[in-house]
Design an enzyme around this catalytic site. Sequence first.
Site, short mmCIF file in Angstrom:
data_model
loop_
_atom_site.label_atom_id
_atom_site.label_comp_id
_atom_site.label_asym_id
_atom_site.label_seq_id
_atom_site.Cartn_x
_atom_site.Cartn_y
_atom_site.Cartn_z
N LYS A 1 11.38 -9.61 -24.62
CA LYS A 1 12.55 -8.94 -25.20
C LYS A 1 12.53 -7.43 -24.97
O LYS A 1 13.56 -6.80 -24.90
CB LYS A 1 12.65 -9.23 -26.71
N LYS B 1 13.62 -21.75 -22.17
CA LYS B 1 13.80 -22.53 -23.40
C LYS B 1 15.20 -22.33 -23.96
O LYS B 1 15.81 -21.26 -23.78
CB LYS B 1 12.72 -22.19 -24.43
N LYS C 1 18.98 -19.30 -29.23
CA LYS C 1 20.21 -18.92 -29.93
C LYS C 1 20.88 -17.74 -29.25
O LYS C 1 22.09 -17.64 -29.25
CB LYS C 1 19.87 -18.45 -31.35
N1 AQP Z 1 13.99 -24.44 -27.42
C1 AQP Z 1 13.26 -24.78 -28.48
N2 AQP Z 1 12.68 -26.00 -28.56
C2 AQP Z 1 11.95 -26.37 -29.65
N3 AQP Z 1 11.78 -25.56 -30.73
C3 AQP Z 1 12.37 -24.35 -30.71
N4 AQP Z 1 12.39 -23.33 -31.60
C4 AQP Z 1 13.13 -22.32 -31.09
N5 AQP Z 1 13.59 -22.63 -29.88
C5 AQP Z 1 13.13 -23.89 -29.60
C6 AQP Z 1 11.75 -23.37 -32.91
O1 AQP Z 1 12.76 -23.19 -33.89
C7 AQP Z 1 12.21 -22.50 -35.01
C8 AQP Z 1 13.08 -21.38 -35.43
O2 AQP Z 1 13.16 -20.41 -34.42
P1 AQP Z 1 13.53 -18.93 -34.81
O3 AQP Z 1 14.82 -18.87 -35.48
O4 AQP Z 1 12.44 -18.32 -35.56
O5 AQP Z 1 13.65 -18.13 -33.48
P2 AQP Z 1 13.18 -18.34 -32.03
O6 AQP Z 1 11.93 -19.12 -31.90
O7 AQP Z 1 13.14 -16.99 -31.41
O8 AQP Z 1 14.36 -19.25 -31.54
P3 AQP Z 1 15.54 -18.94 -30.61
O9 AQP Z 1 16.48 -20.04 -30.82
O10 AQP Z 1 15.08 -18.71 -29.22
O11 AQP Z 1 16.18 -17.63 -31.18
P4 AQP Z 1 16.43 -16.20 -30.52
O12 AQP Z 1 17.29 -16.43 -29.34
O13 AQP Z 1 17.14 -15.46 -31.63
O14 AQP Z 1 15.09 -15.61 -30.17
C9 AQP Z 1 10.79 -22.07 -34.61
O15 AQP Z 1 9.86 -22.97 -35.16
C10 AQP Z 1 10.80 -22.19 -33.11
O16 AQP Z 1 9.52 -22.49 -32.59
#
Ligand code: AQP
Length: 328
Positions: free
Chosen positions: A112, A194, A197
């Site tokens: 990031k 992956k 969001k």
């Molecule tokens: N692609 C994924 N597959 C499986 N698990 C996932 N998690 C995130 N992406 C995947 C799991 O979801 C939980 C919550 O995630 P988070 O909100 O803490 O943020 P993150 O891991 O940074 O998820 P994102 O969706 O990728 O968000 P952004 O784009 O905002 O950074 C965690 O348990 C994570 O492992």
Amino acid sequence: MTKRVFSGVQPTGNIHIGNYLGALKQFVQLQEDNECIYCIVDMHAITLPKDPKELRKNILDTAALYMAVGVDPSRSVVFVQSDVPGHADLAWILMCNAYTGELSRMTQFKDKNRDNESAPMGLFSYPVLMAADILLYDSDIVPVGNDQKQHIELTRDIAVRINNKYGKDTFVVPDGRFLKEGARIMALDDPMSKMSKSAESALSRISLLDEAATVKKAIMRSTTDSDGEIRFDAENKPGISNLLTIYSAFSGVPATELERRYRGEGYGAFKKDLAEVVAESLAPIKRSYAEIRQSEELIRALKDGEERANALAEKTMKRVKERIGLGR
Ligand code: AQP
């Protein structure tokens, strides 16, 4: 023996099937035999700028989604991180015991930050806040997706380091819990990244509240390969393997059985069926979400969660401060 479980999701909108299959699904399963604490980690959400109104709405949306997928606030503690001052309190203590070198190696920071000198300090240090979230509740188990492995390792390292300095029972050293299937759902338009969001393209993910038509569009347009064979091979066929994982996780049918069922069929027919399976699985979540989001029960549950979480957090903070020599 009952274990203490802790996990959280950032209220950054667009909670997707990756978040669900990697984390939320485990939240629900684990509440059967454990003492579970599930947090909406809003303080993590401000590591990058957020519109205040949207953030507040997302906090309630996320809490309602927890409940819509089956987290039961009468059994589990469901609360908002910033309602419990212990998180920031403990984060400072942990920060004084974490090394800049180990934080610089966090891949999520490197992804990031991209060498940006004006990256907020919070983006650098949030893994320590995550360690505080976990250690504050003497958590034994942390159900998360694979992308959080490095952060769980950091949490364990900091806990062991502090235990060695101040007494071995200062912190419980937690274990991550990663599912075999669903721990890493990949982006539909780019199966090498992956599902996330914050990815720009809405077609890269399926959000839990997407309409059936949107689900279908994203799946039908998902990136696969040109050999036309429905076979699980994550290395050489990442797109179709990701779709098989999603199909299997939602339907409960093993990928090997799906391979057999779809032998000789084209990707089109497979994707069409998958879109139906996903849309059908999301329909009850959406219905339940619409009800919960409007109900007074949501606010009451979060207030109750705040009280229960604060009581647990205060106990830990008292112990930790005593060990470290803080206060009078
Ligand atoms: N692609 C994924 N597959 C499986 N698990 C996932 N998690 C995130 N992406 C995947 C799991 O979801 C939980 C919550 O995630 P988070 O909100 O803490 O943020 P993150 O891991 O940074 O998820 P994102 O969706 O990728 O968000 P952004 O784009 O905002 O950074 C965690 O348990 C994570 O492992």
